[in-house]
Design an enzyme around this catalytic site. Structure first.
Site, PDB file in Angstrom:
ATOM      1  N   ASP A 128      14.160   8.405 -16.700  1.00 23.80           N
ATOM      2  CA  ASP A 128      14.005   8.284 -18.160  1.00 23.80           C
ATOM      3  C   ASP A 128      12.992   9.272 -18.718  1.00 23.80           C
ATOM      4  OD1 ASP A 128      11.950   6.859 -16.838  1.00 23.80           O
ATOM      5  OD2 ASP A 128      11.567   5.625 -18.608  1.00 23.80           O
ATOM      6  N   GLU A 192      10.387   4.195 -16.107  1.00 20.36           N
ATOM      7  CA  GLU A 192       8.969   4.471 -15.809  1.00 20.36           C
ATOM      8  C   GLU A 192       8.157   4.607 -17.085  1.00 20.36           C
ATOM      9  OE1 GLU A 192       5.340   6.823 -15.278  1.00 20.36           O
ATOM     10  OE2 GLU A 192       7.083   7.357 -16.480  1.00 20.36           O
TER      11      GLU A 192
HETATM   12  C1  LIG Z   1     -10.186  18.824 -13.530  1.00 23.84           C
HETATM   13  C2  LIG Z   1      -9.122  19.044 -14.446  1.00 23.84           C
HETATM   14  C3  LIG Z   1      -8.136  17.972 -14.491  1.00 23.84           C
HETATM   15  C4  LIG Z   1      -7.129  18.333 -15.422  1.00 23.84           C
HETATM   16  C5  LIG Z   1      -6.029  17.403 -15.443  1.00 23.84           C
HETATM   17  C6  LIG Z   1      -4.829  18.079 -15.970  1.00 23.84           C
HETATM   18  C7  LIG Z   1      -3.719  17.162 -16.076  1.00 23.84           C
HETATM   19  C8  LIG Z   1      -2.418  17.736 -15.777  1.00 23.84           C
HETATM   20  C9  LIG Z   1      -1.397  16.710 -15.520  1.00 23.84           C
HETATM   21  C10 LIG Z   1      -1.176  15.908 -16.716  1.00 23.84           C
HETATM   22  C11 LIG Z   1      -0.489  14.639 -16.433  1.00 23.84           C
HETATM   23  C12 LIG Z   1      -0.311  13.921 -17.706  1.00 23.84           C
HETATM   24  C13 LIG Z   1       0.143  12.539 -17.552  1.00 23.84           C
HETATM   25  C14 LIG Z   1       1.578  12.461 -17.251  1.00 23.84           C
HETATM   26  C15 LIG Z   1       1.990  11.087 -17.058  1.00 23.84           C
HETATM   27  C16 LIG Z   1       3.435  11.027 -16.874  1.00 23.84           C
HETATM   28  C17 LIG Z   1       3.940   9.671 -16.661  1.00 23.84           C
HETATM   29  C18 LIG Z   1       3.731   8.769 -17.837  1.00 23.84           C
HETATM   30  O1  LIG Z   1       3.770   9.169 -18.956  1.00 23.84           O
HETATM   31  N1  LIG Z   1       3.517   7.511 -17.583  1.00 23.84           N
HETATM   32  C19 LIG Z   1       3.232   6.509 -18.573  1.00 23.84           C
HETATM   33  C20 LIG Z   1       3.317   5.149 -17.915  1.00 23.84           C
HETATM   34  C21 LIG Z   1       2.974   4.026 -18.821  1.00 23.84           C
HETATM   35  C22 LIG Z   1       1.721   3.485 -18.786  1.00 23.84           C
HETATM   36  C23 LIG Z   1       1.419   2.443 -19.632  1.00 23.84           C
HETATM   37  C24 LIG Z   1       2.357   1.961 -20.495  1.00 23.84           C
HETATM   38  C25 LIG Z   1       3.612   2.516 -20.527  1.00 23.84           C
HETATM   39  C26 LIG Z   1       3.932   3.546 -19.685  1.00 23.84           C
HETATM   40  C27 LIG Z   1       1.826   6.740 -19.118  1.00 23.84           C
HETATM   41  O2  LIG Z   1       1.657   6.577 -20.338  1.00 23.84           O
HETATM   42  O3  LIG Z   1       0.904   7.035 -18.383  1.00 23.84           O
END
Ligand SMILES: CCCCCCCCCCCCCCCCCC(=O)N[C@@H](Cc1ccccc1)C(=O)O
Length: 569
Positions: A128, A192
């Site tokens: 999704d 997810e």
């Molecule tokens: C030292 C530097 C660190 C820099 C970090 C850079 C980050 C790069 C990666 C970024 C990732 C961003 C997050 C992506 C999450 C993808 C999955 C997602 O969106 N999951 C949902 C799950 C969720 C949680 C709670 C309620 C509903 C859904 C989320 O919102 O986290």
């Protein structure tokens, strides 16, 4: 104490501090395995053909949007399922692969290995995506058009490149006759983005009902190959999420009194709530630098930094406050050192001339592993300090503990080495996942849970997650496929291959070989680092004679015909 004694004491303390600082600076050196780079000229390199690109674009064009729990585009999920079925005929017809459709839309693939004594592993991803506001995008979010070598689409990095990358790698391997030793599972959840309760949780229950107790490791989406995110490091840093922040969504509610706007009260429900929200934004939670996986990350990365930064990062016990200030300046680095707070929804009022009878706001926290849900609730309550604002928990999850990332941790090292085969100039380090993933549903199967997306990112790209203009370059998608290819091939080994002392001699030769003169029968592998390690007397005699022959044979100028041991010398 005399002035002289005081000076001597101060000098002694400073010298001791200096020694500790220098010792830590020069002794924190991470493991450096020798890995064989994956080159585009390799015979097993999977090239991004037009066909591969087209089926990726097609997957991106199917808008498998999740809106809220239980509310997702069901028809589109079915459409994506048939697209996968058609795109990967070898996977879907191989006798080694069993596919189960779980909870109508999720997919669980079981790939049978020949050696049942090896613990299987699990690769996960999600089908999704989140919604997209089309008008704000440069290119339509569900067209998957290509501009300047980038494919623009919702799901391009979150996380259809994972779904398609894993299946492309498996299709290629099976079509070349790959028969795994180690069994593995591939789990694709369908919700997810709305916490995975229908998809990943059901996959996990299915695995449990089959009697699966343990997996060797789990790899899900997560951190990425980051360029220019970490101050002081020029080369790419691939962070493998060994922990995950918790989350806490709080609902703030204010009951007001409806009435005519011509005779307002001193404050309305909206005004009271706005003040509460404003206080929350003005009072970020304190830095927890040094109390979570970010400490390990910075210590790992210290050796890549210039000397001054290296001294600072190796000695967070002393320089923590300076690093905290520095990291607080940008959202991605700020996210790793503290519990962050986002006001994500605000509703109130029905008409321009009616006083609002109530107002509601939602605050979404991502919780640093060193803090508890209760601590955050208490903090918010104290900051708001207004009983008219009712606070209730909408949703929550405690942070996930750090998975092992040591020299001998199979899953971590397999992922780290596979990354370095693809991104040969990158350094890998354990990190903390700042968003949340489906991994929470699989935590009973293993403590070896890792979160890494094979996505190359530059500063600013973090806004594309759930934002506008989500995209992946064609080259990066090719890297993603080859990354999963190496994960599957590397994880098929019994033990870590880079796990001997040989890496310390790598600079002397490329001719490094690993062999133990040990005779083994099925089941004996458990004796390594296990119980009842043993060798037969005969085998020990063979070992002595083996080394005798290694020494005498190697003493020749060039290769000679080697005699049988029973021959006359
Ligand atoms: C030292 C530097 C660190 C820099 C970090 C850079 C980050 C790069 C990666 C970024 C990732 C961003 C997050 C992506 C999450 C993808 C999955 C997602 O969106 N999951 C949902 C799950 C969720 C949680 C709670 C309620 C509903 C859904 C989320 O919102 O986290």
């Amino acid at each position: 104490m005399s002035c002289k004694q005081l000076c001597i004491t101060l000098v002694a303390i400073c010298s001791a501090l200096l020694v500790i600082v220098l010792v830590r600076t020069f002794t924190l050196v991470p493991r450096k395995d020798v890995v064989i780079a994956c080159k585009t000229a390799d015979s097993d390199f999977i090239k991004l053909t037009d066909q591969i690109l087209k089926r990726f674009q097609k997957a991106l064009q199917i808008d498998t949007i999740s809106f809220k729990r239980g509310e997702y585009n069901r028809d589109q999920l079915l459409l994506l399922g048939s697209h996968l079925q058609k795109s990967f005929p070898v996977v879907h017809s191989s006798p080694l692969v069993k596919l189960d459709i779980i909870a109508n839309y999720s997919r669980l693939y079981t790939i049978s290995g020949s050696n049942t004594s090896l613990t299987p592993y699990l690769l996960t991803a999600h089908l999704d995506v989140v919604p997209a506001i089309a008008e704000e995008w440069e290119l339509p979010p569900f067209d998957a058009q290509i501009k300047d070598e980038f494919i623009y689409a919702r799901g391009a990095i979150d996380f259809k490149q994972g779904i398609m990358g894993i299946l492309e790698a498996l299709e290629y391997l099976l079509s070349k006759g790959f028969k795994p030793n180690r069994s593995f599972y591939i789990g694709f959840g369908h919700d997810e983005e709305v916490t995975g309760v229908d998809g990943a949780r059901a996959i996990s229950q299915e695995l449990q009902s089959r009697g699966l107790k343990q997996v060797e490791f789990l790899l899900d989406e997560g951190l990425a190959v980051l360029n220019g995110f970490i101050p002081g490091i020029k080369k790419p840093v691939a962070l493998i999420g060994i922990g995950e922040k918790g989350f806490l969504t709080l609902k703030l509610y204010v009951k007001g009194e409806a009435g005519h706007s011509s005779m307002p009260l001193k404050e309305t429900a909206i005004g009271i709530l706005a003040k509460a929200v404003s206080k929350i934004e003005d009072n970020p939670l304190p830095s927890m630098l040094g109390y979570g996986p970010e400490k390990e990350m910075l210590e790992h990365l210290a050796h890549e930094m210039p000397l001054a930064a290296r001294i600072v990062m190796s000695n967070l016990w002393l320089f923590g406050p300076i690093v905290s200030w520095f990291f607080s300046q940008k959202p991605p680095t700020n996210a790793i050192i503290r519990t962050v707070t986002s006001v994500t929804m605000f509703n109130g009022g029905v008409k321009t001339n009616v006083l609002p009878s109530d107002a509601t706001a939602y605050i979404n926290h991502r919780i640093h592993p060193a803090q508890s849900l209760q601590e955050i609730m208490d903090y918010d309550r104290a900051v708001i300090n207004d009983d008219r604002v009712q606070i209730s928990v909408e949703d929550s999850m405690v942070a996930a503990a750090g998975s092992p990332s040591g020299e001998n941790d199979f899953g971590y090292q397999i992922i780290s080495n596979s990354i370095r085969q693809i991104w040969t100039n990158a350094t890998t380090a354990p990190g903390m996942m700042i968003g949340n993933t489906d991994t929470k549903h699989y935590k009973d199967f293993t403590k070896n849970i890792y979160r890494f997306s094979p996505t190359v990112m530059f500063p600013g790209d973090e806004k594309r997650f759930h934002g506008v203009n989500e995209r992946i370059s064609k080259n990066n998608y090719e890297q993603a496929i080859n990354f999963y290819y190496h994960i599957i091939v590397n994880a098929d080994k019994r033990l870590l291959m880079g796990n001997t002392d040989t890496r310390h001699y790598a600079m002397f030769t490329k001719n490094i070989y690993r062999f133990c003169p040990t005779v083994m029968f099925l089941g004996d592998e458990k004796r390594f680092h296990g119980i009842n390690e043993r060798i037969s007397k005969k085998n020990y005699e063979q070992a002595i004679n083996f080394y005798y022959h290694v020494i005498t044979n190697a003493d020749q100028r060039s290769l000679i015909n080697i005699h049988q041991h029973s021959d006359e010398l």
